[in-house]
Design a protein around this motif. Structure first.
Motif, PDB file in Angstrom:
ATOM      1  N   GLY A 178      -8.020   3.638  -8.961  1.00  0.00           N
ATOM      2  CA  GLY A 178      -6.566   3.749  -8.833  1.00  0.00           C
ATOM      3  C   GLY A 178      -6.124   4.809  -7.843  1.00  0.00           C
ATOM      4  O   GLY A 178      -5.153   4.621  -7.104  1.00  0.00           O
ATOM      5  N   THR A 179      -6.820   5.925  -7.797  1.00  0.00           N
ATOM      6  CA  THR A 179      -6.434   7.002  -6.878  1.00  0.00           C
ATOM      7  C   THR A 179      -6.655   6.621  -5.421  1.00  0.00           C
ATOM      8  O   THR A 179      -6.114   7.277  -4.529  1.00  0.00           O
ATOM      9  CB  THR A 179      -7.228   8.279  -7.197  1.00  0.00           C
ATOM     10  N   GLY A 180      -7.436   5.573  -5.171  1.00  0.00           N
ATOM     11  CA  GLY A 180      -7.694   5.143  -3.798  1.00  0.00           C
ATOM     12  C   GLY A 180      -6.683   4.165  -3.257  1.00  0.00           C
ATOM     13  O   GLY A 180      -6.788   3.726  -2.105  1.00  0.00           O
ATOM     14  N   ILE A 181      -5.679   3.795  -4.068  1.00  0.00           N
ATOM     15  CA  ILE A 181      -4.612   2.897  -3.595  1.00  0.00           C
ATOM     16  C   ILE A 181      -3.523   3.768  -2.989  1.00  0.00           C
ATOM     17  O   ILE A 181      -2.663   4.322  -3.691  1.00  0.00           O
ATOM     18  CB  ILE A 181      -4.068   2.041  -4.742  1.00  0.00           C
ATOM     19  N   VAL A 182      -3.561   3.921  -1.670  1.00  0.00           N
ATOM     20  CA  VAL A 182      -2.688   4.854  -0.957  1.00  0.00           C
ATOM     21  C   VAL A 182      -1.825   4.082   0.034  1.00  0.00           C
ATOM     22  O   VAL A 182      -2.282   3.113   0.659  1.00  0.00           O
ATOM     23  CB  VAL A 182      -3.535   5.914  -0.220  1.00  0.00           C
ATOM     24  N   CYS A 183      -0.587   4.504   0.196  1.00  0.00           N
ATOM     25  CA  CYS A 183       0.351   3.829   1.093  1.00  0.00           C
ATOM     26  C   CYS A 183      -0.041   4.049   2.553  1.00  0.00           C
ATOM     27  O   CYS A 183      -0.268   5.180   2.984  1.00  0.00           O
ATOM     28  CB  CYS A 183       1.771   4.344   0.859  1.00  0.00           C
ATOM     29  N   GLY A 184      -0.094   2.952   3.313  1.00  0.00           N
ATOM     30  CA  GLY A 184      -0.485   3.000   4.710  1.00  0.00           C
ATOM     31  C   GLY A 184       0.706   3.114   5.650  1.00  0.00           C
ATOM     32  O   GLY A 184       1.851   3.300   5.231  1.00  0.00           O
ATOM     33  N   PRO A 185       0.480   2.956   6.949  1.00  0.00           N
ATOM     34  CA  PRO A 185       1.535   3.157   7.952  1.00  0.00           C
ATOM     35  C   PRO A 185       2.667   2.140   7.895  1.00  0.00           C
ATOM     36  O   PRO A 185       3.737   2.398   8.454  1.00  0.00           O
ATOM     37  CB  PRO A 185       0.767   3.053   9.284  1.00  0.00           C
ATOM     38  N   GLU A 186       2.451   0.975   7.236  1.00  0.00           N
ATOM     39  CA  GLU A 186       3.532  -0.015   7.140  1.00  0.00           C
ATOM     40  C   GLU A 186       4.477   0.259   5.977  1.00  0.00           C
ATOM     41  O   GLU A 186       5.481  -0.432   5.814  1.00  0.00           O
ATOM     42  CB  GLU A 186       2.937  -1.420   6.994  1.00  0.00           C
ATOM     43  N   ALA A 187       4.172   1.250   5.180  1.00  0.00           N
ATOM     44  CA  ALA A 187       5.041   1.594   4.056  1.00  0.00           C
ATOM     45  C   ALA A 187       6.253   2.384   4.551  1.00  0.00           C
ATOM     46  O   ALA A 187       6.329   2.784   5.725  1.00  0.00           O
ATOM     47  CB  ALA A 187       4.258   2.415   3.037  1.00  0.00           C
ATOM     48  N   ARG A 188       7.219   2.589   3.662  1.00  0.00           N
ATOM     49  CA  ARG A 188       8.367   3.431   3.995  1.00  0.00           C
ATOM     50  C   ARG A 188       7.878   4.808   4.430  1.00  0.00           C
ATOM     51  O   ARG A 188       6.885   5.316   3.887  1.00  0.00           O
ATOM     52  CB  ARG A 188       9.271   3.584   2.774  1.00  0.00           C
ATOM     53  N   PRO A 189       8.527   5.417   5.413  1.00  0.00           N
ATOM     54  CA  PRO A 189       8.050   6.704   5.917  1.00  0.00           C
ATOM     55  C   PRO A 189       7.851   7.764   4.840  1.00  0.00           C
ATOM     56  O   PRO A 189       6.905   8.560   4.912  1.00  0.00           O
ATOM     57  CB  PRO A 189       9.151   7.121   6.905  1.00  0.00           C
ATOM     58  N   ASP A 190       8.705   7.760   3.817  1.00  0.00           N
ATOM     59  CA  ASP A 190       8.586   8.772   2.770  1.00  0.00           C
ATOM     60  C   ASP A 190       7.467   8.467   1.777  1.00  0.00           C
ATOM     61  O   ASP A 190       7.154   9.295   0.915  1.00  0.00           O
ATOM     62  CB  ASP A 190       9.911   8.915   2.015  1.00  0.00           C
ATOM     63  N   LEU A 191       6.839   7.277   1.901  1.00  0.00           N
ATOM     64  CA  LEU A 191       5.764   6.902   0.986  1.00  0.00           C
ATOM     65  C   LEU A 191       4.374   7.013   1.609  1.00  0.00           C
ATOM     66  O   LEU A 191       3.378   7.042   0.882  1.00  0.00           O
ATOM     67  CB  LEU A 191       5.960   5.468   0.486  1.00  0.00           C
ATOM     68  N   VAL A 192       4.308   7.070   2.926  1.00  0.00           N
ATOM     69  CA  VAL A 192       3.019   7.057   3.623  1.00  0.00           C
ATOM     70  C   VAL A 192       2.143   8.226   3.158  1.00  0.00           C
ATOM     71  O   VAL A 192       2.580   9.376   3.108  1.00  0.00           O
ATOM     72  CB  VAL A 192       3.222   7.139   5.146  1.00  0.00           C
ATOM     73  N   GLY A 193       0.903   7.887   2.798  1.00  0.00           N
ATOM     74  CA  GLY A 193      -0.057   8.908   2.389  1.00  0.00           C
ATOM     75  C   GLY A 193      -0.020   9.251   0.908  1.00  0.00           C
ATOM     76  O   GLY A 193      -0.850  10.026   0.444  1.00  0.00           O
ATOM     77  N   HIS A 194       0.903   8.639   0.161  1.00  0.00           N
ATOM     78  CA  HIS A 194       1.032   8.930  -1.265  1.00  0.00           C
ATOM     79  C   HIS A 194       0.272   7.895  -2.100  1.00  0.00           C
ATOM     80  O   HIS A 194       0.121   6.748  -1.708  1.00  0.00           O
ATOM     81  CB  HIS A 194       2.496   8.946  -1.686  1.00  0.00           C
ATOM     82  N   GLU A 195      -0.181   8.326  -3.269  1.00  0.00           N
ATOM     83  CA  GLU A 195      -0.848   7.408  -4.190  1.00  0.00           C
ATOM     84  C   GLU A 195       0.180   6.467  -4.803  1.00  0.00           C
ATOM     85  O   GLU A 195       1.203   6.899  -5.320  1.00  0.00           O
ATOM     86  CB  GLU A 195      -1.561   8.190  -5.300  1.00  0.00           C
ATOM     87  N   PHE A 196      -0.135   5.190  -4.768  1.00  0.00           N
ATOM     88  CA  PHE A 196       0.830   4.187  -5.210  1.00  0.00           C
ATOM     89  C   PHE A 196       1.130   4.288  -6.707  1.00  0.00           C
ATOM     90  O   PHE A 196       2.284   4.156  -7.126  1.00  0.00           O
ATOM     91  CB  PHE A 196       0.296   2.788  -4.880  1.00  0.00           C
TER      92      PHE A 196
END
Length: 255
Positions: A161-179
């Motif tokens: 679960g911790t490896g599901i991370v928002c990529g560059p196509e996500a909203r700018p405020d979500l990029v790099g965060h754990e989903f």
């Protein structure tokens, strides 16, 4: 005549098969069949594959297609494998997954590894009806409603679960965060099951608030009217004038 019989056998086989001698099916280069823990296994790891190969035995229970160059999984790619329980598609270049990619595996597939690919989104339909444990880590997820709906239909592999991370196509405020951490704080589905439930809750709160406001307004008006009533002076009847004695004498004289 008996000596010629062995030479006639291939000819008879050719005639019986319509002119061609049947040959054993050739496995793709780099693939092999094995038996692991008593289960039929087909391994094509690091075989340079760009598509799901042909020739996979129908009784395969474990299929390893990891570390290849698969870019997509078409509809019904594994429907000829009625006994498949474990499927490893990790470390490929997957960017597209058909909504019917796992069609025919609803009652058998238990473990699915999609980690370390290039998936930004996957269709919810691909997982509906499956009872699987899936690894979705190490993909550049868009972190949208579709992914949130997928997680309602599957169980994540332990520790993934911790490896599901928002990529560059996500909203700018979500990029790099754990989903998974984001979904605890925010509902990403504006429509659909999650969004509808949230909208219904909001509508219910608004309705209850409106009724409460009406009740409060009624009580305020009621109290105000009572205060006004208490402030008004009480109207008393005029006092009765006593009959004077002179008037009584006059009346007696007249009689």
């Amino acid at each position: 005549m008996l000596l010629l019989a062995p030479h006639l056998l291939p000819l008879l086989l050719v005639i019986g098969t319509g002119g061609s001698v049947p040959r054993p099916q050739t496995l793709p280069q780099g693939c092999y069949i094995a038996e692991e823990a008593g289960e039929q296994t087909f391994r094509c790891s690091r075989a340079g594959l760009s598509a799901v190969p042909n020739g996979i035995p129908n009784d395969t229970r474990k299929l390893y297609l990891d570390a290849n160059q698969l870019a997509s999984v078409p509809a019904g790619a594994f429907q000829h494998l009625p006994a498949l329980e474990e499927l490893d598609l990790s470390h490929n270049a997957l960017v597209h997954l058909s909504g019917a990619a796992f069609q025919g595996l609803e009652t058998t597939l238990r473990h699915l590894d999609l980690s370390a690919n290039q998936l930004a989104s996957v269709p919810v339909a691909a997982f509906v009806g499956l009872q699987i444990q899936v690894n979705l880590s190490a993909n550049p997820w868009r972190c949208d409603c579709a992914l949130q709906e997928v997680l309602r239909h599957v169980r994540l592999a332990p520790g993934s679960g911790t490896g599901i991370v928002c990529g560059p196509e996500a909203r700018p405020d979500l990029v790099g965060h754990e989903f998974l951490l984001l979904t605890r704080e925010e509902e990403l589905c504006g429509t659909g099951r999650g969004g509808t439930r949230r909208s219904t809750d909001v509508a219910l709160l608004v309705t209850m608030g409106g009724w409460l406001a009406l009740v409060v307004a009624y009580l305020i008006r009621y109290v105000w009217q009572n205060r006004e009533e208490t402030r008004r002076p009480v109207k008393r009847a005029p006092p009765v004038q006593p009959v004077r004695s002179e008037d009584s004498s006059t009346l007696s004289t007249v009689l």
